[in-house]
Design a protein around this motif. Sequence first.
Motif, PDB file in Angstrom:
ATOM      1  N   PRO A 144       0.823  -1.217   0.000  1.00  0.00           N
ATOM      2  CA  PRO A 144       0.000   0.000   0.000  1.00  0.00           C
ATOM      3  C   PRO A 144       0.855   1.264   0.000  1.00  0.00           C
ATOM      4  O   PRO A 144       2.022   1.249   0.378  1.00  0.00           O
ATOM      5  CB  PRO A 144      -0.787  -0.110   1.296  1.00  0.00           C
ATOM      6  CG  PRO A 144       0.119  -0.852   2.216  1.00  0.00           C
ATOM      7  CD  PRO A 144       0.879  -1.823   1.344  1.00  0.00           C
TER       8      PRO A 144
ATOM      9  N   THR B 258       0.678   5.771   0.559  1.00  0.00           N
ATOM     10  CA  THR B 258       0.007   7.009   0.944  1.00  0.00           C
ATOM     11  C   THR B 258       0.507   8.060  -0.029  1.00  0.00           C
ATOM     12  O   THR B 258       1.715   8.212  -0.203  1.00  0.00           O
ATOM     13  CB  THR B 258       0.354   7.403   2.393  1.00  0.00           C
ATOM     14  OG1 THR B 258      -0.131   6.379   3.265  1.00  0.00           O
ATOM     15  CG2 THR B 258      -0.276   8.741   2.771  1.00  0.00           C
TER      16      THR B 258
ATOM     17  N   THR C 116      -0.070   2.549   4.408  1.00  0.00           N
ATOM     18  CA  THR C 116      -1.306   3.324   4.477  1.00  0.00           C
ATOM     19  C   THR C 116      -1.279   4.150   5.753  1.00  0.00           C
ATOM     20  O   THR C 116      -1.267   3.587   6.849  1.00  0.00           O
ATOM     21  CB  THR C 116      -2.543   2.396   4.474  1.00  0.00           C
ATOM     22  OG1 THR C 116      -2.528   1.629   3.269  1.00  0.00           O
ATOM     23  CG2 THR C 116      -3.834   3.191   4.551  1.00  0.00           C
ATOM     24  N   HIS C 117      -1.235   5.458   5.600  1.00  0.00           N
ATOM     25  CA  HIS C 117      -1.177   6.375   6.744  1.00  0.00           C
ATOM     26  C   HIS C 117      -2.388   7.303   6.690  1.00  0.00           C
ATOM     27  O   HIS C 117      -2.395   8.263   5.917  1.00  0.00           O
ATOM     28  CB  HIS C 117       0.126   7.179   6.736  1.00  0.00           C
ATOM     29  CG  HIS C 117       1.346   6.311   6.748  1.00  0.00           C
ATOM     30  ND1 HIS C 117       1.818   5.715   7.901  1.00  0.00           N
ATOM     31  CD2 HIS C 117       2.163   5.912   5.746  1.00  0.00           C
ATOM     32  CE1 HIS C 117       2.893   4.994   7.597  1.00  0.00           C
ATOM     33  NE2 HIS C 117       3.120   5.099   6.305  1.00  0.00           N
TER      34      HIS C 117
ATOM     35  N   VAL D   5      -9.776   6.923   0.569  1.00  0.00           N
ATOM     36  CA  VAL D   5      -9.352   5.527   0.663  1.00  0.00           C
ATOM     37  C   VAL D   5      -9.421   4.860  -0.713  1.00  0.00           C
ATOM     38  O   VAL D   5     -10.404   4.992  -1.436  1.00  0.00           O
ATOM     39  CB  VAL D   5     -10.225   4.772   1.692  1.00  0.00           C
ATOM     40  CG1 VAL D   5      -9.830   3.302   1.759  1.00  0.00           C
ATOM     41  CG2 VAL D   5     -10.104   5.423   3.063  1.00  0.00           C
TER      42      VAL D   5
ATOM     43  N   ASP E 222      -7.731  11.469   3.690  1.00  0.00           N
ATOM     44  CA  ASP E 222      -8.357  10.144   3.760  1.00  0.00           C
ATOM     45  C   ASP E 222      -9.264   9.749   2.593  1.00  0.00           C
ATOM     46  O   ASP E 222     -10.392   9.315   2.789  1.00  0.00           O
ATOM     47  CB  ASP E 222      -9.131   9.997   5.085  1.00  0.00           C
ATOM     48  CG  ASP E 222      -8.228  10.035   6.302  1.00  0.00           C
ATOM     49  OD1 ASP E 222      -6.997   9.879   6.143  1.00  0.00           O
ATOM     50  OD2 ASP E 222      -8.753  10.223   7.413  1.00  0.00           O
TER      51      ASP E 222
ATOM     52  N   ASN F 162      -5.451   0.273  -2.758  1.00  0.00           N
ATOM     53  CA  ASN F 162      -4.035   0.046  -2.473  1.00  0.00           C
ATOM     54  C   ASN F 162      -3.418   1.177  -1.643  1.00  0.00           C
ATOM     55  O   ASN F 162      -2.235   1.451  -1.741  1.00  0.00           O
ATOM     56  CB  ASN F 162      -3.252  -0.168  -3.767  1.00  0.00           C
ATOM     57  CG  ASN F 162      -3.305   1.035  -4.694  1.00  0.00           C
ATOM     58  OD1 ASN F 162      -4.170   1.900  -4.587  1.00  0.00           O
ATOM     59  ND2 ASN F 162      -2.379   1.080  -5.632  1.00  0.00           N
ATOM     60  N   GLY F 163      -4.242   1.818  -0.820  1.00  0.00           N
ATOM     61  CA  GLY F 163      -3.696   2.854   0.055  1.00  0.00           C
ATOM     62  C   GLY F 163      -4.666   3.992   0.285  1.00  0.00           C
ATOM     63  O   GLY F 163      -5.870   3.807   0.288  1.00  0.00           O
ATOM     64  N   VAL F 164      -4.095   5.192   0.442  1.00  0.00           N
ATOM     65  CA  VAL F 164      -4.903   6.371   0.747  1.00  0.00           C
ATOM     66  C   VAL F 164      -4.270   7.599   0.098  1.00  0.00           C
ATOM     67  O   VAL F 164      -3.049   7.665  -0.060  1.00  0.00           O
ATOM     68  CB  VAL F 164      -5.038   6.563   2.283  1.00  0.00           C
ATOM     69  CG1 VAL F 164      -3.692   6.818   2.938  1.00  0.00           C
ATOM     70  CG2 VAL F 164      -6.028   7.657   2.632  1.00  0.00           C
TER      71      VAL F 164
END
Length: 141
Positions: free
Chosen positions: A43, A45, A84-85, A125, A123, A128-130
Motif C-alpha cells: 500500500p 500514501t 497506508t497512513h 481511501v 483520507d 491500495n492505500g490512501v
Amino acid sequence: MQQRAVQAQKNIVETAIEAGQFNTLVAAVKAAGLVETLSSPGPFTVFAPNDAAFAKIPKETIDHLMENPSQLAEVLKYHVVSGTHMADDIVKMRSITSLQGSDLEIDTTRGVRINGVSVIQPDIVCSNGVCHVIDSVLIPK
C-alpha cells in the motif's frame, strides 16, 4: 430478492482519474512511467496535488519536468510514502520518509501541513492505500 453487486474499490490511479481534479497529476504519473507502481497492491500514501496546486507552478517548469521522466519521477515519488497512513496516524508523526528517499516534515499547529503545504482533503481511501489532497506541489530540495 436481488443482491446488489459490491463495487470494488479503485486503486490510486483509477481514483485520481475518476475524481476529475487530478488531470495534471495523472498526466505526470503517466509521463514518469509510474502508473504500474501506483496501481500495484502497495500500500501507498499519496499526498496528491490537485490541478489548482499544479497551476501555481510556471508552465515552463511543468513542461521541463514532463520532458524529463526521471526528474519527474523523483518529484512524484516525493509525494508518495510506503504504507497506508490515515490522517489520524499522520497527526501523531513529526516526519515521514517519501519513496524518493527524503523526509517530509509534518506540522499540525495550523491544520495538517506537509513541508508547509496544506492537506485540504484527507483520507481518500483506495484499494491500495490512501490519498490526501494537498494545495501545492511538493518540490524536493
